[in-house]
Structures are given as C-alpha cells and as structure tokens.
Design a protein around this motif. Structure first.
Motif, PDB file in Angstrom:
ATOM      1  N   THR A  74       4.851   6.492  17.240  1.00  0.00           N
ATOM      2  CA  THR A  74       4.733   5.371  16.300  1.00  0.00           C
ATOM      3  C   THR A  74       5.964   5.325  15.406  1.00  0.00           C
ATOM      4  OG1 THR A  74       3.536   6.749  14.707  1.00  0.00           O
ATOM      5  CG2 THR A  74       2.212   5.491  16.271  1.00  0.00           C
ATOM      6  N   ALA A  75       5.998   4.312  14.592  1.00  0.00           N
ATOM      7  CA  ALA A  75       7.124   4.181  13.670  1.00  0.00           C
ATOM      8  C   ALA A  75       7.087   5.286  12.628  1.00  0.00           C
ATOM      9  CB  ALA A  75       7.077   2.816  12.977  1.00  0.00           C
ATOM     10  N   ARG A  76       8.216   5.590  12.036  1.00  0.00           N
ATOM     11  CA  ARG A  76       8.342   6.716  11.105  1.00  0.00           C
ATOM     12  C   ARG A  76       8.025   6.250   9.682  1.00  0.00           C
ATOM     13  NH1 ARG A  76      14.272   8.071  13.298  1.00  0.00           N
ATOM     14  NH2 ARG A  76      14.261   5.811  13.151  1.00  0.00           N
ATOM     15  N   HIS A  77       6.733   6.028   9.404  1.00  0.00           N
ATOM     16  CA  HIS A  77       6.313   5.582   8.076  1.00  0.00           C
ATOM     17  C   HIS A  77       6.183   6.767   7.139  1.00  0.00           C
ATOM     18  CE1 HIS A  77       5.645   1.411   9.122  1.00  0.00           C
ATOM     19  NE2 HIS A  77       4.973   1.790  10.207  1.00  0.00           N
ATOM     20  N   GLY A  78       6.400   6.495   5.861  1.00  0.00           N
ATOM     21  CA  GLY A  78       6.271   7.542   4.865  1.00  0.00           C
ATOM     22  C   GLY A  78       4.877   7.592   4.263  1.00  0.00           C
ATOM     23  N   ASP A  79       4.258   6.447   4.008  1.00  0.00           N
ATOM     24  CA  ASP A  79       2.917   6.425   3.417  1.00  0.00           C
ATOM     25  C   ASP A  79       2.231   5.113   3.767  1.00  0.00           C
ATOM     26  OD1 ASP A  79       3.511   4.388   1.327  1.00  0.00           O
ATOM     27  OD2 ASP A  79       4.816   5.953   0.544  1.00  0.00           O
ATOM     28  N   ARG A  80       0.970   4.984   3.328  1.00  0.00           N
ATOM     29  CA  ARG A  80       0.158   3.831   3.678  1.00  0.00           C
ATOM     30  C   ARG A  80       0.355   2.643   2.717  1.00  0.00           C
ATOM     31  NH1 ARG A  80      -2.448   3.613   8.706  1.00  0.00           N
ATOM     32  NH2 ARG A  80      -2.999   5.741   9.331  1.00  0.00           N
ATOM     33  N   ARG A  81       1.275   2.767   1.779  1.00  0.00           N
ATOM     34  CA  ARG A  81       1.523   1.656   0.858  1.00  0.00           C
ATOM     35  C   ARG A  81       2.417   0.576   1.475  1.00  0.00           C
ATOM     36  NH1 ARG A  81       3.070   5.951  -2.888  1.00  0.00           N
ATOM     37  NH2 ARG A  81       1.290   6.547  -4.187  1.00  0.00           N
ATOM     38  N   ALA A  82       2.965   0.845   2.643  1.00  0.00           N
ATOM     39  CA  ALA A  82       3.911  -0.097   3.245  1.00  0.00           C
ATOM     40  C   ALA A  82       3.249  -1.458   3.508  1.00  0.00           C
ATOM     41  CB  ALA A  82       4.453   0.472   4.544  1.00  0.00           C
ATOM     42  N   PRO A  83       3.968  -2.557   3.361  1.00  0.00           N
ATOM     43  CA  PRO A  83       3.391  -3.896   3.554  1.00  0.00           C
ATOM     44  C   PRO A  83       2.873  -4.166   4.961  1.00  0.00           C
ATOM     45  CG  PRO A  83       5.471  -4.023   2.358  1.00  0.00           C
ATOM     46  CD  PRO A  83       5.347  -2.619   2.842  1.00  0.00           C
ATOM     47  N   VAL A  84       3.305  -3.379   5.956  1.00  0.00           N
ATOM     48  CA  VAL A  84       2.865  -3.630   7.329  1.00  0.00           C
ATOM     49  C   VAL A  84       1.426  -3.195   7.554  1.00  0.00           C
ATOM     50  CG1 VAL A  84       5.177  -3.507   8.267  1.00  0.00           C
ATOM     51  CG2 VAL A  84       3.799  -1.436   8.123  1.00  0.00           C
ATOM     52  N   PHE A  85       0.858  -2.380   6.660  1.00  0.00           N
ATOM     53  CA  PHE A  85      -0.508  -1.902   6.803  1.00  0.00           C
ATOM     54  C   PHE A  85      -1.484  -2.813   6.064  1.00  0.00           C
ATOM     55  CE2 PHE A  85       1.807   2.212   7.229  1.00  0.00           C
ATOM     56  CZ  PHE A  85       1.485   2.438   8.553  1.00  0.00           C
ATOM     57  N   ILE A  86      -2.704  -2.920   6.597  1.00  0.00           N
ATOM     58  CA  ILE A  86      -3.756  -3.658   5.894  1.00  0.00           C
ATOM     59  C   ILE A  86      -4.073  -2.935   4.591  1.00  0.00           C
ATOM     60  CG2 ILE A  86      -6.169  -4.353   5.975  1.00  0.00           C
ATOM     61  CD1 ILE A  86      -5.889  -4.671   8.985  1.00  0.00           C
ATOM     62  N   GLY A  87      -4.065  -3.672   3.512  1.00  0.00           N
ATOM     63  CA  GLY A  87      -4.296  -3.069   2.206  1.00  0.00           C
ATOM     64  C   GLY A  87      -3.046  -2.544   1.542  1.00  0.00           C
ATOM     65  N   GLY A  88      -1.920  -2.660   2.221  1.00  0.00           N
ATOM     66  CA  GLY A  88      -0.671  -2.202   1.624  1.00  0.00           C
ATOM     67  C   GLY A  88      -0.140  -3.185   0.591  1.00  0.00           C
ATOM     68  N   GLY A  89       0.956  -2.806  -0.029  1.00  0.00           N
ATOM     69  CA  GLY A  89       1.548  -3.656  -1.059  1.00  0.00           C
ATOM     70  C   GLY A  89       2.183  -4.908  -0.471  1.00  0.00           C
ATOM     71  N   LYS A  90       2.211  -5.966  -1.276  1.00  0.00           N
ATOM     72  CA  LYS A  90       2.819  -7.225  -0.856  1.00  0.00           C
ATOM     73  C   LYS A  90       4.334  -7.133  -0.959  1.00  0.00           C
ATOM     74  CE  LYS A  90       2.884 -11.725  -0.016  1.00  0.00           C
ATOM     75  NZ  LYS A  90       2.446 -12.315   1.257  1.00  0.00           N
ATOM     76  N   ALA A  91       5.006  -7.561   0.094  1.00  0.00           N
ATOM     77  CA  ALA A  91       6.468  -7.561   0.082  1.00  0.00           C
ATOM     78  C   ALA A  91       6.979  -8.824  -0.606  1.00  0.00           C
ATOM     79  CB  ALA A  91       7.011  -7.479   1.501  1.00  0.00           C
ATOM     80  N   HIS A  92       7.822  -8.644  -1.605  1.00  0.00           N
ATOM     81  CA  HIS A  92       8.423  -9.770  -2.339  1.00  0.00           C
ATOM     82  C   HIS A  92       7.337 -10.703  -2.875  1.00  0.00           C
ATOM     83  CE1 HIS A  92      12.098  -8.285  -0.541  1.00  0.00           C
ATOM     84  NE2 HIS A  92      11.621  -8.528   0.675  1.00  0.00           N
ATOM     85  N   GLY A  93       6.333 -10.136  -3.511  1.00  0.00           N
ATOM     86  CA  GLY A  93       5.218 -10.923  -4.029  1.00  0.00           C
ATOM     87  C   GLY A  93       5.568 -11.704  -5.279  1.00  0.00           C
ATOM     88  N   ALA A  94       4.632 -12.562  -5.688  1.00  0.00           N
ATOM     89  CA  ALA A  94       4.830 -13.376  -6.888  1.00  0.00           C
ATOM     90  C   ALA A  94       4.833 -12.500  -8.126  1.00  0.00           C
ATOM     91  CB  ALA A  94       3.720 -14.431  -6.991  1.00  0.00           C
ATOM     92  N   ARG A  95       5.741 -12.788  -9.034  1.00  0.00           N
ATOM     93  CA  ARG A  95       5.834 -12.056 -10.290  1.00  0.00           C
ATOM     94  C   ARG A  95       5.261 -12.906 -11.423  1.00  0.00           C
ATOM     95  NH1 ARG A  95       9.697  -7.921 -10.058  1.00  0.00           N
ATOM     96  NH2 ARG A  95       9.747  -7.149  -7.897  1.00  0.00           N
TER      97      ARG A  95
END
Length: 210
Positions: A74-95
């Motif tokens: 699999t890809a070399r992810h560091g943690d589950r916060r990455a935007p590619v995962f369900i429930g992860g952080g939003k990439a470039h989200g609204a401020r």
C-alpha cells in the motif's frame, strides 16, 4: 435649500409649491472617500461567514504510523488523518473569515447625508406630496413615472410605505420601495432617481437632529 413638491397629477397640492430642505442633510458637498468607506462597510456586512472545515491538524486521530514503510503493498501513509481516508482532514478546506467590519456611527451618518446631497445636487431628487395611488393600480403608477424618465427609481416613504403605492409598485422592477428607516447609501446611489415623500423628508431630517 428649496425644492419643488410634485404629485402624481402633475401639480402641487394645497398650494404648497415648495418644501424647505435642511442644508446640513441635503446640501452637503459629497466626498468620494466617505461614500466609498460607507458602501464598502455596507456590502461587507451583507456577506455571510463560511463555516470552517476540519483540516488534517484538526482531526482527532492517532498519529501513529499504522503500517510498514515497505512491503505492505500500500501507499506509505504516516497516519489516518490524511484526506484520502474516510474521516480524515479536509484538504484546502474553507477557513473562517471575518466579514463584520466596524465603522464609526458619525461616518455612517455623514455618508447617508452625502448620498442624499449627491442626488439633490445632480437634480435626481423628487419630493412627492403623497404616494397614495387610487385603487393601487400598477398601470396608473407606471404612467405617472414615465414623465420622470428614470431607468431605476428608489422611493422612500415614512415609518411604513403607503399600502396602495406598495401594491402598485410590486410588479414594476424599475421601482424599489423602502421605509425611511431602511434608507441606506448603497441603494440611494445605485438608483437613477431618488423619490421621497413628505413623511420621508421629515423622518430623515429628524434622524439627524442629534
């Protein structure tokens, strides 16, 4: 300053041919910088504030590396916060942005006076003896406004808009109607012609007595 009083019949009512307007409200010299500040403040106040989204640093998840760097297929992810995962952080989200600027009350009042004065100076100010329309007929109102020659008119009345006029103007897109309390710089300057009733003049002048 004095201005002619008009009626929908084209003549002056009860022999009152003119009305005296206060020079400190309708006779000021407009300043572009003051009007610009007030309009910018008014339009900024209309904007809604976006709800901020949770980005990668805002998601409550472990930061532990969940898989091997190599050999896992699999890809070399560091943690589950990455935007590619369900429930992860939003990439470039609204401020969250602040669209609620402040402006001194004296500047706001001065801007409204200058907007009224600008219409009076340009000859785009009309004072009506009354806004009553017989039967509230749209056709009768449209015929009366043809003589003005305005592409877009803003009509301001007293505490409440005359019901017959509001009914007649409801289907005329070139006419906007406001009570005196709703008078504002942006709508006044945007309109081609400003129409005030006697009640509106009294309310606007009383508004600046203090």
């Amino acid at each position: 300053m004095k201005i002619q009083v008009s009626t929908f019949e084209g003549d002056c009512a009860n022999g009152a041919a003119e009305i005296e307007l206060r020079d400190d409200v309708f006779g000021l010299e407009p300043r572009a910088d003051i009007l610009h500040r007030v309009i910018t403040w008014q339009l900024e106040k209309r904007r809604g504030t976006a709800r901020g989204t949770r980005e990668r640093a805002d998601v409550a998840r472990t930061g532990k590396k969940f898989g091997r760097q190599k050999g896992g297929g699999t890809a070399r992810h560091g943690d589950r916060r990455a935007p590619v995962f369900i429930g992860g952080g939003k990439a470039h989200g609204a401020r969250v942005r602040d669209f609620n600027p402040s402006l001194n009350k004296k500047i706001r009042a001065l801007g409204l006076k200058m907007a009224l004065s600008a219409k009076a100076k340009d000859g785009k100010l009309i004072v009506m003896d009354s806004l009553a329309i017989d039967g509230g007929k749209t056709a009768a109102l449209a015929k009366s406004f043809q003589s003005i020659g305005a592409k877009h008119a803003l009509v301001i009345d007293g505490d409440v808009v005359e019901p017959s006029f509001a009914l007649a103007a409801g289907n005329i897109h070139a006419i906007d109607v406001l009570p005196a309390m709703g008078a504002n710089v942006y709508d006044i300057l945007k309109a081609d012609t400003l129409v005030l009733s006697r009640a509106a003049v009294e309310k606007l002048e009383a508004r600046f007595n203090g």
